[in-house]
Design an enzyme around this catalytic site. Structure first.
Site, PDB file in Angstrom:
ATOM      1  N   PRO A  10       0.793  -1.232   0.000  1.00  0.00           N
ATOM      2  CA  PRO A  10       0.000   0.000   0.000  1.00  0.00           C
ATOM      3  C   PRO A  10       0.828   1.286   0.000  1.00  0.00           C
ATOM      4  O   PRO A  10       1.850   1.373   0.682  1.00  0.00           O
ATOM      5  CB  PRO A  10      -0.801  -0.097   1.309  1.00  0.00           C
ATOM      6  CG  PRO A  10      -0.908  -1.555   1.569  1.00  0.00           C
ATOM      7  CD  PRO A  10       0.369  -2.165   1.043  1.00  0.00           C
ATOM      8  N   ASN A  11       0.343   2.228  -0.772  1.00  0.00           N
ATOM      9  CA  ASN A  11       0.860   3.607  -0.846  1.00  0.00           C
ATOM     10  C   ASN A  11       2.179   3.744  -1.604  1.00  0.00           C
ATOM     11  O   ASN A  11       2.632   4.870  -1.853  1.00  0.00           O
ATOM     12  CB  ASN A  11       0.998   4.237   0.556  1.00  0.00           C
ATOM     13  CG  ASN A  11      -0.346   4.340   1.243  1.00  0.00           C
ATOM     14  OD1 ASN A  11      -1.277   4.899   0.675  1.00  0.00           O
ATOM     15  ND2 ASN A  11      -0.464   3.792   2.442  1.00  0.00           N
ATOM     16  N   ARG A  18       5.474  11.061  -1.840  1.00  0.00           N
ATOM     17  CA  ARG A  18       5.566  10.864  -0.392  1.00  0.00           C
ATOM     18  C   ARG A  18       6.807  11.584   0.146  1.00  0.00           C
ATOM     19  O   ARG A  18       7.689  11.963  -0.618  1.00  0.00           O
ATOM     20  CB  ARG A  18       5.631   9.365  -0.072  1.00  0.00           C
ATOM     21  CG  ARG A  18       4.395   8.616  -0.523  1.00  0.00           C
ATOM     22  CD  ARG A  18       4.433   7.153  -0.105  1.00  0.00           C
ATOM     23  NE  ARG A  18       4.119   6.983   1.313  1.00  0.00           N
ATOM     24  CZ  ARG A  18       4.132   5.793   1.922  1.00  0.00           C
ATOM     25  NH1 ARG A  18       4.437   4.688   1.250  1.00  0.00           N
ATOM     26  NH2 ARG A  18       3.831   5.698   3.212  1.00  0.00           N
ATOM     27  N   TYR A  23      11.491   8.563   1.965  1.00  0.00           N
ATOM     28  CA  TYR A  23      11.328   7.624   0.846  1.00  0.00           C
ATOM     29  C   TYR A  23      12.124   8.006  -0.407  1.00  0.00           C
ATOM     30  O   TYR A  23      12.078   7.270  -1.398  1.00  0.00           O
ATOM     31  CB  TYR A  23       9.836   7.521   0.495  1.00  0.00           C
ATOM     32  CG  TYR A  23       9.002   7.085   1.679  1.00  0.00           C
ATOM     33  CD1 TYR A  23       9.215   5.858   2.286  1.00  0.00           C
ATOM     34  CD2 TYR A  23       8.003   7.913   2.216  1.00  0.00           C
ATOM     35  CE1 TYR A  23       8.463   5.455   3.389  1.00  0.00           C
ATOM     36  CE2 TYR A  23       7.247   7.518   3.313  1.00  0.00           C
ATOM     37  CZ  TYR A  23       7.482   6.289   3.894  1.00  0.00           C
ATOM     38  OH  TYR A  23       6.749   5.886   4.986  1.00  0.00           O
ATOM     39  N   ASN A  73       8.386  -5.138  -0.600  1.00  0.00           N
ATOM     40  CA  ASN A  73       8.197  -4.056   0.360  1.00  0.00           C
ATOM     41  C   ASN A  73       6.709  -4.052   0.693  1.00  0.00           C
ATOM     42  O   ASN A  73       5.899  -3.527  -0.086  1.00  0.00           O
ATOM     43  CB  ASN A  73       8.609  -2.708  -0.234  1.00  0.00           C
ATOM     44  CG  ASN A  73       8.466  -1.590   0.777  1.00  0.00           C
ATOM     45  OD1 ASN A  73       7.831  -1.765   1.815  1.00  0.00           O
ATOM     46  ND2 ASN A  73       9.043  -0.440   0.472  1.00  0.00           N
ATOM     47  N   ALA A  76       2.936  -0.592   4.925  1.00  0.00           N
ATOM     48  CA  ALA A  76       2.452  -0.673   6.312  1.00  0.00           C
ATOM     49  C   ALA A  76       1.936  -2.065   6.675  1.00  0.00           C
ATOM     50  O   ALA A  76       1.823  -2.384   7.870  1.00  0.00           O
ATOM     51  CB  ALA A  76       1.372   0.374   6.542  1.00  0.00           C
ATOM     52  N   GLU A  97      12.823  -8.984   2.409  1.00  0.00           N
ATOM     53  CA  GLU A  97      11.976  -7.812   2.708  1.00  0.00           C
ATOM     54  C   GLU A  97      12.804  -6.541   2.608  1.00  0.00           C
ATOM     55  O   GLU A  97      13.955  -6.522   3.041  1.00  0.00           O
ATOM     56  CB  GLU A  97      11.425  -7.962   4.128  1.00  0.00           C
ATOM     57  CG  GLU A  97      10.514  -6.829   4.546  1.00  0.00           C
ATOM     58  CD  GLU A  97       9.960  -7.070   5.944  1.00  0.00           C
ATOM     59  OE1 GLU A  97       9.484  -8.188   6.235  1.00  0.00           O
ATOM     60  OE2 GLU A  97      10.031  -6.126   6.758  1.00  0.00           O
ATOM     61  N   HIS A  99      12.727  -2.050   2.796  1.00  0.00           N
ATOM     62  CA  HIS A  99      12.070  -0.770   3.099  1.00  0.00           C
ATOM     63  C   HIS A  99      12.989   0.370   2.691  1.00  0.00           C
ATOM     64  O   HIS A  99      14.204   0.299   2.893  1.00  0.00           O
ATOM     65  CB  HIS A  99      11.768  -0.657   4.595  1.00  0.00           C
ATOM     66  CG  HIS A  99      10.886  -1.755   5.068  1.00  0.00           C
ATOM     67  ND1 HIS A  99       9.538  -1.735   4.888  1.00  0.00           N
ATOM     68  CD2 HIS A  99      11.178  -2.942   5.656  1.00  0.00           C
ATOM     69  CE1 HIS A  99       9.018  -2.853   5.361  1.00  0.00           C
ATOM     70  NE2 HIS A  99       9.997  -3.605   5.823  1.00  0.00           N
ATOM     71  N   LEU A 100      12.378   1.422   2.184  1.00  0.00           N
ATOM     72  CA  LEU A 100      13.147   2.606   1.815  1.00  0.00           C
ATOM     73  C   LEU A 100      13.621   3.361   3.056  1.00  0.00           C
ATOM     74  O   LEU A 100      14.763   3.812   3.122  1.00  0.00           O
ATOM     75  CB  LEU A 100      12.269   3.540   0.965  1.00  0.00           C
ATOM     76  CG  LEU A 100      11.887   2.998  -0.412  1.00  0.00           C
ATOM     77  CD1 LEU A 100      10.590   3.619  -0.884  1.00  0.00           C
ATOM     78  CD2 LEU A 100      13.008   3.247  -1.410  1.00  0.00           C
ATOM     79  N   ARG A 106      11.927   5.315  13.527  1.00  0.00           N
ATOM     80  CA  ARG A 106      10.770   6.170  13.321  1.00  0.00           C
ATOM     81  C   ARG A 106       9.798   5.885  14.464  1.00  0.00           C
ATOM     82  O   ARG A 106      10.231   5.677  15.593  1.00  0.00           O
ATOM     83  CB  ARG A 106      10.158   5.890  11.937  1.00  0.00           C
ATOM     84  CG  ARG A 106      11.115   6.223  10.768  1.00  0.00           C
ATOM     85  CD  ARG A 106      10.495   5.933   9.414  1.00  0.00           C
ATOM     86  NE  ARG A 106       9.328   6.784   9.162  1.00  0.00           N
ATOM     87  CZ  ARG A 106       8.497   6.606   8.124  1.00  0.00           C
ATOM     88  NH1 ARG A 106       8.702   5.618   7.246  1.00  0.00           N
ATOM     89  NH2 ARG A 106       7.464   7.408   7.951  1.00  0.00           N
ATOM     90  N   ARG A 110       6.697   1.011  13.752  1.00  0.00           N
ATOM     91  CA  ARG A 110       7.307   0.666  12.456  1.00  0.00           C
ATOM     92  C   ARG A 110       8.497  -0.277  12.607  1.00  0.00           C
ATOM     93  O   ARG A 110       8.913  -0.927  11.655  1.00  0.00           O
ATOM     94  CB  ARG A 110       7.772   1.927  11.722  1.00  0.00           C
ATOM     95  CG  ARG A 110       6.656   2.725  11.141  1.00  0.00           C
ATOM     96  CD  ARG A 110       7.200   3.791  10.204  1.00  0.00           C
ATOM     97  NE  ARG A 110       6.285   4.893  10.121  1.00  0.00           N
ATOM     98  CZ  ARG A 110       5.288   4.988   9.237  1.00  0.00           C
ATOM     99  NH1 ARG A 110       5.100   4.058   8.345  1.00  0.00           N
ATOM    100  NH2 ARG A 110       4.477   6.031   9.246  1.00  0.00           N
TER     101      ARG A 110
HETATM  102  C1  DQA Z   1       7.898   1.466   4.172  1.00  0.00           C
HETATM  103  C2  DQA Z   1       7.851   1.668   5.685  1.00  0.00           C
HETATM  104  C3  DQA Z   1       6.441   1.460   6.208  1.00  0.00           C
HETATM  105  O1  DQA Z   1       6.404   1.679   7.609  1.00  0.00           O
HETATM  106  C4  DQA Z   1       5.481   2.419   5.549  1.00  0.00           C
HETATM  107  O2  DQA Z   1       4.166   2.174   6.007  1.00  0.00           O
HETATM  108  C5  DQA Z   1       5.550   2.406   4.083  1.00  0.00           C
HETATM  109  C6  DQA Z   1       6.865   2.302   3.445  1.00  0.00           C
HETATM  110  C7  DQA Z   1       9.292   1.839   3.608  1.00  0.00           C
HETATM  111  O3  DQA Z   1       9.572   1.460   2.478  1.00  0.00           O
HETATM  112  O4  DQA Z   1      10.064   2.514   4.286  1.00  0.00           O
HETATM  113  O5  DQA Z   1       4.559   2.566   3.381  1.00  0.00           O
HETATM  114  O6  DQA Z   1       7.677   0.095   3.889  1.00  0.00           O
END
Ligand code: DQA
Length: 142
Positions: A10-11, A18, A23, A73, A76, A97, A99-100, A106, A110
């Site tokens: 998501p997102n 963002r 990111y 990735n 959330a 896995e 994450h950016l 944070r 998270r």
């Molecule tokens: C994320 C970290 C997550 O906590 C967040 O909800 C994201 C992006 C990252 O790539 O840093 O949407 O996965």
């Protein structure tokens, strides 16, 4: 060519809009282009998928069981989705896995990942470089 699944939760379709402090400024297409070149140098093709819906991500994993590995990735969903954890585990594929952002520094929630136990390793905190290092690691495991 053998394929690696590159999955975004998501997102992540909104990368580029963002917060760049977390990111970076690349769009999802730009990020995927970088990784596609990296995979092709090792004779792998990337099959990419982004969804804002947990079930769609799980369907994609189930429908692509012939892949060599998964780079994901989960956005959330990382912090909550036991269903995604199970789909990764049940795939039987090597999963990594990524994450950016620096999820360990944070909000406290998270730092918790429920999907990492289904993965070989977690990479985070270096924006696009996290992805490059994660893909290198996955390729080294194949
Ligand atoms: C994320 C970290 C997550 O906590 C967040 O909800 C994201 C992006 C990252 O790539 O840093 O949407 O996965």
């Amino acid at each position: 060519m053998k394929k690696i699944l590159l999955i975004h939760g998501p997102n992540l379709n909104h990368l580029g809009k963002r917060d760049p402090a977390h990111y970076g400024s690349l769009t999802l297409d730009e990020l995927e282009d970088t990784l596609r070149s990296q995979a092709e140098t090792e004779d792998y093709t990337l099959k990419t998928f982004q969804s804002n819906h947990e079930g769609a991500l799980i369907d994609f994993i189930q429908e692509n069981g012939d892949a060599a590995g998964i780079l994901i990735n989960p956005g959330a969903l990382t912090h909550s989705s036991y269903a995604l954890h199970d789909a990764l585990l049940d795939s039987g594929l090597p999963c990594v896995e990524v994450h950016l952002s620096d999820i360990k520094n944070r909000e406290p929630w998270r730092a918790i990942s429920v999907t990492t136990p289904a993965c070989l390793k977690q990479f985070y905190g270096k924006q696009v470089q996290s992805y490059e290092e994660a893909l290198d690691f996955l390729l080294s495991q194949l």
